[in-house]
Design an enzyme around this catalytic site. Structure first.
Site, PDB file in Angstrom:
ATOM      1  N   GLY A 282     -22.861  20.957  63.374  1.00 44.15           N
ATOM      2  CA  GLY A 282     -22.463  20.455  62.063  1.00 44.15           C
ATOM      3  C   GLY A 282     -21.719  19.132  62.115  1.00 44.15           C
ATOM      4  N   GLY A 283     -21.410  18.660  63.323  1.00 45.24           N
ATOM      5  CA  GLY A 283     -20.691  17.398  63.448  1.00 45.24           C
ATOM      6  C   GLY A 283     -21.588  16.193  63.252  1.00 45.24           C
ATOM      7  N   LYS A 397     -14.607   7.184  76.699  1.00 39.84           N
ATOM      8  CA  LYS A 397     -13.180   7.332  77.008  1.00 39.84           C
ATOM      9  C   LYS A 397     -12.944   8.162  78.262  1.00 39.84           C
ATOM     10  CE  LYS A 397     -12.045   6.822  72.130  1.00 39.84           C
ATOM     11  NZ  LYS A 397     -13.450   6.525  71.770  1.00 39.84           N
ATOM     12  N   SER A 438     -17.754  10.953  61.685  1.00 39.62           N
ATOM     13  CA  SER A 438     -16.430  11.354  61.236  1.00 39.62           C
ATOM     14  C   SER A 438     -15.419  10.991  62.310  1.00 39.62           C
ATOM     15  CB  SER A 438     -16.402  12.867  60.973  1.00 39.62           C
ATOM     16  OG  SER A 438     -16.586  13.584  62.178  1.00 39.62           O
ATOM     17  N   VAL A 441     -13.858   4.518  63.464  1.00 39.47           N
ATOM     18  CA  VAL A 441     -12.956   3.546  62.863  1.00 39.47           C
ATOM     19  C   VAL A 441     -13.638   2.782  61.719  1.00 39.47           C
ATOM     20  CG1 VAL A 441     -13.529   1.605  64.377  1.00 39.47           C
ATOM     21  CG2 VAL A 441     -11.218   1.804  63.459  1.00 39.47           C
TER      22      VAL A 441
END
Length: 450
Positions: A282-283, A397, A438, A441
């Site tokens: 769902g992301g 990252k 979501s 930036v």
């Protein structure tokens, strides 16, 4: 069956030539009536019938030369009315010269200014009538400028004339000197330096860009249009069936690098006919992967997410593929194993993770539990149930991590690289800052700017 006939440039011109003929006749006759207090002497009535057809012919010819008969009725604007006033004025001057040179009978010259005013009023009222009707019905007028004189511009204008898009092109601009002065569907091509003048003249609120620009050039053009007050900017692309598709200018269009196209054939070979499990379905990333897998012909999609709303959204969207929606957390190993045992996926794409850096810093235990333990559970069960391929969605990252989120993803990568995978091919892919996702930036910047 209801058949709707769409106007063409020829039928529109013929319609207005006929109605204008009636208006010019009526205006000239009414001018004589007003001049003689509604009692025209017989000798002046003969003058009227002798000269009215010359006046009508002159006005029709001048209107044609001014291209007034190629103006679309429903999008008539004040600048078009200005052209009509110029055309009427020139017509009256030509008529006066002809009358003085060749006509010897009596003629009330004071009827000329009356005729001018009546003709302007009646012609303007006719032209504005459809626009006023549209405004009364609540329809929105959207004068648009086309940037780029090419095949896509032709298709865009044609689609607008046929009512396929809610934009009406009023002018075209291009920086190619060889195209300046040309006409596309009776729309003149202007040089780009006239852009602010055209926007002000036609009260333009939208722009459609049909020309290919580099990201830097597109960025400058975008800022320039916004500066001139253009509120809506669209990019046009020509589809294979020659239909025109319009979309908003997206962030990726302004990037200094061009997005890479996917190798759809290779993806289809990988996904087609397979049972694919997607965690975090769902992301932002997981849902897009789910869409791509559905388009590539997956036999079944096992969509797993702990968010009820996000899972509902993606399941409702994907209606053309067999989907199974599971509200689960990858941390719950027992429940997760039941899923592996029941559905036996061929491919697992693990996108479930906490990715918001500040939140992970404030919730270290939760980040470790969800990102590390959840990933370990998925990898272990994929190996146990002989999944063919396991894809770990990681992050840039994870490179020399300086925060909790990056560190947890780096640990996941190390586990994926060193675990005994048996017959399961385990791979990892690092994502950067995904545009529009979501937590990205970019949406935050948009909200701040807006």
């Amino acid at each position: 069956m209801k058949i709707r006939l769409r106007p063409t440039a020829l039928t529109r011109a013929l319609f207005f030539m006929i109605t204008d003929t009636l208006i010019f006749f009526s205006a000239f006759y009414l001018a004589f009536l007003l001049r003689f207090n509604f009692h025209i002497p017989p000798n002046y009535l003969e003058t009227f019938y002798a000269l009215v057809w010359y006046l009508i012919a002159i006005k029709i010819t001048v209107f044609f030369l001014f291209k007034i008969y190629f103006i679309t009725w429903r999008y008539f604007v004040l600048s078009d009315m200005q052209k009509i006033l110029y055309a009427l004025l020139i017509s009256e001057v030509i008529f006066i010269l002809i009358e003085r040179l060749y006509y010897t009978g009596p003629f009330p010259r004071s009827a000329i200014p009356i005729d001018f005013l009546l003709s302007a009023f009646l012609i303007g009222a006719l032209r504005f009538s459809k626009r006023m009707l549209k405004n009364f019905k609540g329809e929105r007028l959207n004068p648009t400028i086309i940037i780029g004189a090419n095949q896509k511009a032709m298709q865009t204008i044609s689609g607008a004339m046929q009512g396929q898009i809610d934009y009406f092109p009023v002018a075209i601009v291009d920086d190619d000197a060889s195209m300046v002065g040309a006409y596309f569907h009776n729309k003149k091509v202007h040089p780009c330096k006239k852009l602010p003048e055209l926007i002000q003249k036609y009260e333009i609120s939208s722009a459609i860009i049909t020309k290919e620009y580099t990201p830097d050039s597109l960025d400058r053009l975008f800022e320039r249009l916004k500066k001139y007050g253009v509120k809506e900017i669209k990019l046009s692309r020509l589809l294979s069936n020659k239909e025109e598709n319009l979309r908003n200018v997206a962030i990726e269009d302004l990037l200094a690098r061009r997005p890479k196209d996917l190798d759809s054939k290779a993806i289809d070979r990988l996904i087609e006919g397979k049972v694919v499990m997607i965690t975090g379905a769902g992301g932002s990333i997981g849902s897009e992967i789910a869409r791509q897998c559905a388009r590539s012909g997956a036999k079944r999609l096992i969509l797993l997410d702990h968010s009820e709303y996000n899972l509902y959204q993606i399941v409702e969207e994907i209606t053309f593929c067999d989907t199974v929606a599971l509200m689960q957390s990858v941390v719950d190993r027992k429940l997760l194993e039941k899923t592996f045992r029941k559905y036996r996926p061929d491919i697992v794409i693990h996108a479930a993770a906490y990715k918001h850096v500040p939140l992970c810093e404030e919730n270290i235990e939760g980040a470790v539990l969800n990102n590390i333990i959840g990933t370990k559970n998925c990898i272990d069960l994929a190996i146990k149930y002989a999944v063919d391929k396991f894809v770990l969605i990681s992050t840039d990252k994870a490179v020399r991590p300086t925060n909790v989120m990056g560190a947890t993803k780096r640990i996941c990568e190390l586990y994926a690289q060193n675990v005994e995978s048996r017959n399961t091919l385990i791979t990892a892919v690092r994502f950067g800052n995904v545009l529009g996702s979501s937590g990205s930036v970019i949406p935050k910047f948009k909200r701040i700017i807006a």
